[in-house]
Design a protein around this motif. Structure first.
Motif, PDB file in Angstrom:
ATOM      1  N   THR A  81       0.816  -1.207   0.000  1.00  0.00           N
ATOM      2  CA  THR A  81       0.000   0.000   0.000  1.00  0.00           C
ATOM      3  C   THR A  81       0.855   1.264   0.000  1.00  0.00           C
ATOM      4  O   THR A  81       0.530   2.226  -0.678  1.00  0.00           O
ATOM      5  N   SER A  82       1.951   1.257   0.725  1.00  0.00           N
ATOM      6  CA  SER A  82       2.789   2.457   0.734  1.00  0.00           C
ATOM      7  C   SER A  82       3.530   2.628  -0.578  1.00  0.00           C
ATOM      8  O   SER A  82       3.733   3.742  -1.040  1.00  0.00           O
ATOM      9  N   SER A  83       3.947   1.540  -1.208  1.00  0.00           N
ATOM     10  CA  SER A  83       4.695   1.668  -2.458  1.00  0.00           C
ATOM     11  C   SER A  83       3.811   2.182  -3.580  1.00  0.00           C
ATOM     12  O   SER A  83       4.274   2.925  -4.439  1.00  0.00           O
ATOM     13  N   CYS A  84       2.539   1.822  -3.590  1.00  0.00           N
ATOM     14  CA  CYS A  84       1.631   2.341  -4.618  1.00  0.00           C
ATOM     15  C   CYS A  84       1.471   3.845  -4.479  1.00  0.00           C
ATOM     16  O   CYS A  84       1.480   4.572  -5.454  1.00  0.00           O
ATOM     17  N   VAL A 130      13.210  13.022 -17.161  1.00  0.00           N
ATOM     18  CA  VAL A 130      12.746  11.786 -16.518  1.00  0.00           C
ATOM     19  C   VAL A 130      11.618  11.195 -17.349  1.00  0.00           C
ATOM     20  O   VAL A 130      10.596  11.852 -17.586  1.00  0.00           O
ATOM     21  N   ILE A 131      11.807   9.952 -17.806  1.00  0.00           N
ATOM     22  CA  ILE A 131      10.768   9.311 -18.615  1.00  0.00           C
ATOM     23  C   ILE A 131      10.066   8.190 -17.848  1.00  0.00           C
ATOM     24  O   ILE A 131       8.989   7.760 -18.245  1.00  0.00           O
ATOM     25  N   SER A 132      10.672   7.753 -16.735  1.00  0.00           N
ATOM     26  CA  SER A 132      10.063   6.670 -15.966  1.00  0.00           C
ATOM     27  C   SER A 132      10.529   6.761 -14.518  1.00  0.00           C
ATOM     28  O   SER A 132      11.668   7.156 -14.249  1.00  0.00           O
ATOM     29  N   THR A 133       9.630   6.416 -13.602  1.00  0.00           N
ATOM     30  CA  THR A 133       9.977   6.375 -12.183  1.00  0.00           C
ATOM     31  C   THR A 133       9.573   5.030 -11.609  1.00  0.00           C
ATOM     32  O   THR A 133       8.671   4.367 -12.115  1.00  0.00           O
ATOM     33  N   GLU A 134      10.266   4.633 -10.559  1.00  0.00           N
ATOM     34  CA  GLU A 134       9.946   3.363  -9.887  1.00  0.00           C
ATOM     35  C   GLU A 134      10.338   3.501  -8.429  1.00  0.00           C
ATOM     36  O   GLU A 134      11.261   4.244  -8.086  1.00  0.00           O
ATOM     37  N   TYR A 135       9.617   2.798  -7.569  1.00  0.00           N
ATOM     38  CA  TYR A 135       9.907   2.805  -6.136  1.00  0.00           C
ATOM     39  C   TYR A 135       9.957   1.360  -5.648  1.00  0.00           C
ATOM     40  O   TYR A 135       9.082   0.567  -5.977  1.00  0.00           O
ATOM     41  N   GLU A 136      10.994   1.042  -4.894  1.00  0.00           N
ATOM     42  CA  GLU A 136      11.122  -0.285  -4.307  1.00  0.00           C
ATOM     43  C   GLU A 136      11.451  -0.131  -2.834  1.00  0.00           C
ATOM     44  O   GLU A 136      12.193   0.774  -2.444  1.00  0.00           O
ATOM     45  N   SER A 137      10.894  -1.005  -2.019  1.00  0.00           N
ATOM     46  CA  SER A 137      11.127  -0.972  -0.587  1.00  0.00           C
ATOM     47  C   SER A 137      11.321  -2.398  -0.088  1.00  0.00           C
ATOM     48  O   SER A 137      10.640  -3.321  -0.530  1.00  0.00           O
ATOM     49  N   SER A 138      12.278  -2.569   0.819  1.00  0.00           N
ATOM     50  CA  SER A 138      12.507  -3.888   1.410  1.00  0.00           C
ATOM     51  C   SER A 138      12.966  -3.713   2.843  1.00  0.00           C
ATOM     52  O   SER A 138      13.328  -2.621   3.273  1.00  0.00           O
ATOM     53  N   TYR A 139      12.959  -4.810   3.572  1.00  0.00           N
ATOM     54  CA  TYR A 139      13.371  -4.801   4.974  1.00  0.00           C
ATOM     55  C   TYR A 139      14.450  -5.853   5.181  1.00  0.00           C
ATOM     56  O   TYR A 139      14.327  -6.974   4.678  1.00  0.00           O
ATOM     57  N   LYS A 140      15.506  -5.472   5.903  1.00  0.00           N
ATOM     58  CA  LYS A 140      16.578  -6.417   6.236  1.00  0.00           C
ATOM     59  C   LYS A 140      16.600  -6.575   7.744  1.00  0.00           C
ATOM     60  O   LYS A 140      16.640  -5.581   8.485  1.00  0.00           O
ATOM     61  N   ARG A 141      16.573  -7.826   8.203  1.00  0.00           N
ATOM     62  CA  ARG A 141      16.669  -8.070   9.632  1.00  0.00           C
ATOM     63  C   ARG A 141      18.087  -7.832  10.111  1.00  0.00           C
ATOM     64  O   ARG A 141      19.046  -8.113   9.424  1.00  0.00           O
ATOM     65  N   LEU A 142      18.182  -7.299  11.300  1.00  0.00           N
ATOM     66  CA  LEU A 142      19.498  -7.019  11.874  1.00  0.00           C
ATOM     67  C   LEU A 142      19.965  -8.176  12.732  1.00  0.00           C
ATOM     68  O   LEU A 142      19.256  -8.973  13.193  1.00  0.00           O
TER      69      LEU A 142
END
Length: 115
Positions: free
Chosen positions: A17-20, A103-115
């Motif tokens: 939901t946040s990435s959209c 700018v012709i295109s945009t993208e957003y990516e999100s991930s989580y890494k455990r510590l």
């Protein structure tokens, strides 16, 4: 283990939901604009640039935030609380720029890494 699966499902739903929302904002704010607009908006992040075979350039801004673990309440009748682990949230803002610096295109990516 079942509770851990619930936490992971919650994080995935939150991520989707946040990435959209962020993707729509990136498209609205930067698509068709010059790369200078992007550079100003992300002045606190260092970009990495990748030349593409078609002459375009992929510019990636990466932001990392450490999220502390927290105790998740399960109600008053539970004896053992659940503790979510500390994670690092990695967000990538990706822009494809043509030869003219537009700018012709945009993208957003999100991930989580455990510590």
């Amino acid at each position: 283990m079942n509770n851990m699966n619930r936490i992971l499902v919650f994080l995935v739903i939150l991520l989707i939901t946040s990435s959209c929302g962020i993707q729509a904002k990136l498209n609205r704010d930067f698509k068709g604009e010059s790369i200078e607009e992007v550079t100003e908006a992300f002045a606190d992040l260092d970009p990495s640039k990748i030349r593409m075979p078609n002459g375009y350039t992929k510019i990636i801004y990466t932001k990392e935030d450490r999220l502390e673990g927290t105790t998740i309440s399960q109600g008053t009748n539970t004896l053992d609380p659940i503790h979510s682990p500390s994670v690092t949230k990695v967000e990538q803002f990706i822009f494809i720029v043509d030869e003219n610096g537009v700018v012709i295109s945009t993208e957003y990516e999100s991930s989580y890494k455990r510590l």
